[in-house]
Design a protein around this motif. Structure first.
Motif, short mmCIF file in Angstrom:
data_model
loop_
_atom_site.label_atom_id
_atom_site.label_comp_id
_atom_site.label_asym_id
_atom_site.label_seq_id
_atom_site.Cartn_x
_atom_site.Cartn_y
_atom_site.Cartn_z
N GLY A 14 0.83 -1.20 0.00
CA GLY A 14 0.00 0.00 0.00
C GLY A 14 0.86 1.25 0.00
O GLY A 14 2.10 1.19 -0.01
N GLN A 55 2.15 -3.15 4.34
CA GLN A 55 0.93 -3.96 4.28
C GLN A 55 0.67 -4.21 2.81
O GLN A 55 0.84 -3.30 1.99
N SER A 99 -5.96 -9.33 0.92
CA SER A 99 -5.60 -7.95 1.21
C SER A 99 -5.34 -7.73 2.69
O SER A 99 -6.12 -8.16 3.54
N LEU A 138 -4.76 -4.42 3.38
CA LEU A 138 -4.89 -2.96 3.33
C LEU A 138 -6.21 -2.44 3.89
O LEU A 138 -6.46 -1.24 3.86
N LEU A 156 -5.05 3.26 2.03
CA LEU A 156 -3.67 2.90 1.72
C LEU A 156 -3.47 2.51 0.25
O LEU A 156 -2.47 1.91 -0.09
N SER A 171 -5.57 0.59 -2.02
CA SER A 171 -5.83 -0.81 -2.38
C SER A 171 -6.08 -0.99 -3.87
O SER A 171 -5.71 -2.02 -4.45
N SER A 230 3.35 1.44 -5.21
CA SER A 230 3.14 0.00 -5.13
C SER A 230 4.15 -0.78 -5.97
O SER A 230 4.49 -1.91 -5.65
#
Length: 357
Positions: free
Chosen positions: A8, A32, A105, A107, A117, A119, A167
């Protein structure tokens, strides 16, 4: 089984201005992740995600295009990533196949509430990277970024793709977005995906930053999710009432963020803090000019409490809820701030910056 993960993100500075080509922002990737898993099947594939009840949505192929059994589906970013990456794979002569795709996930909260964050970006990046590995394509950072960005453009995303960059690359980044009109124009000329990846995109810049050793990043969550795309749309619509004021905002944001980037190179935490505070004031003024609420009362409380504990604080991303960030010297005590936040209903997210090895 093929797996790929993407972290994230959080915006540190330069929000809203970064949507315009050539105007910089600073972001971080956080530890994360969204993980996408692929397992080959025959005749029918499926998409499964905890975020949407863990019930598989089945798909088949028609003329090599993926077709879902359920027309109303929540997998827009995943499907866009699949379509772009499989078009790319076909250009390399790869034969398309069926697979189960599963999304896991970290996030969101355990109750499915979004922390803000990024996603959507992370799931796009993880899907692109997993498919590149699945089809035996080289998954360089540049190729994955551009494939994921093209996927976002295909579903009319109005963001800067800075979250996509975070990312893909990880760590701390200075980022300026590409000229969206130029990219869409090239696509309109029926350029292949391979050609699009190989081109230099005007204004696109992704530069890793090294934070000063004694810098501490603290993240607070207000408990109130916000819609980035909706807030960006609101600002885009309402800024037309006073374009001159918005142009001034863009200029001053660029000066502010560039000073902050130079302070990273110089290892100057004090200047980074001063520019965080400056960026907060610029966003507050822009919010007043457009009538769009960026710093909610909860975010104001988050920032004001942090300032009393020697932190420089501001909203992160589009605002309207979600997270705020604080830049502190590492020597400053963290527990008093977290305790004070908790008394105001603000949760510290114990996240670290994720740097790819």
């Amino acid at each position: 089984m093929i797996e790929a993960s993407a972290p994230g993100k959080l915006y540190i500075a330069g929000e809203y201005a970064v949507v315009e080509p050539g105007h910089p922002a600073i972001l971080v990737a956080v530890d994360q992740f969204i993980t996408v898993s692929l397992e080959q099947t025959e005749h029918v594939g499926s998409l499964t995600s905890f975020q949407y009840g863990n019930l598989p949505v089945l798909w088949r192929r028609h003329n090599d295009l993926l077709v879902l059994d359920k027309r109303e589906n929540p997998f827009h970013y995943i499907l866009a990533a699949i379509n772009i990456t499989e078009s790319y794979a076909k250009e390399f002569g790869k034969e398309l196949s069926f697979y189960h795709l599963t999304v896991d996930s970290e996030l969101d909260s355990s109750k499915g509430r979004k922390y803000g964050l990024g996603s959507s970006a992370a799931v796009t990046v993880a899907t692109v990277r997993a498919l590149c590995r699945y089809y035996g394509l080289t998954d360089t950072n540049v190729a994955v970024f551009k494939l994921a960005a093209l996927a976002h453009l295909s579903i009319k995303s109005n963001g800067s793709c800075g979250d996509v960059a975070a990312s893909v690359y990880g760590g701390w980044l200075a980022y300026t977005t590409f000229d969206r009109a130029w990219v869409l124009e090239r696509q309109g000329e029926n350029r292949s995906v391979k050609e699009m990846i190989q081109m230099d995109w005007p204004h696109l810049s992704i530069t890793p930053l090294t934070p000063p050793e004694d810098l501490r990043l603290v993240i607070g969550w207000t408990g109130s999710p916000a819609s980035t795309s909706d807030l960006v749309d609101q600002v885009t619509t309402k800024r037309k009432r006073d374009q001159m004021a918005y142009d001034i905002f863009l200029e001053e944001s660029t000066v502010c963020v560039n000073r902050m980037i130079n302070a990273f190179y110089a290892g100057d935490i004090g200047t980074i803090q001063n520019q965080i505070r400056r960026n907060r004031q610029l966003l507050l003024r822009m919010s007043k000019d457009t009538g769009v609420t960026i710093e909610t009362p909860a975010l104001t409380q988050l920032c004001d409490v942090a300032e009393t504990y020697h932190g420089a604080a501001k909203s992160s991303g589009a605002g309207g809820g979600d997270c705020g960030i604080v830049i502190m010297y590492r020597k400053e005590g963290l527990l008093p701030l977290i305790t004070a936040w908790e008394s105001e209903g603000i949760m510290n997210l114990p996240l670290n910056v994720y740097t790819k090895i």
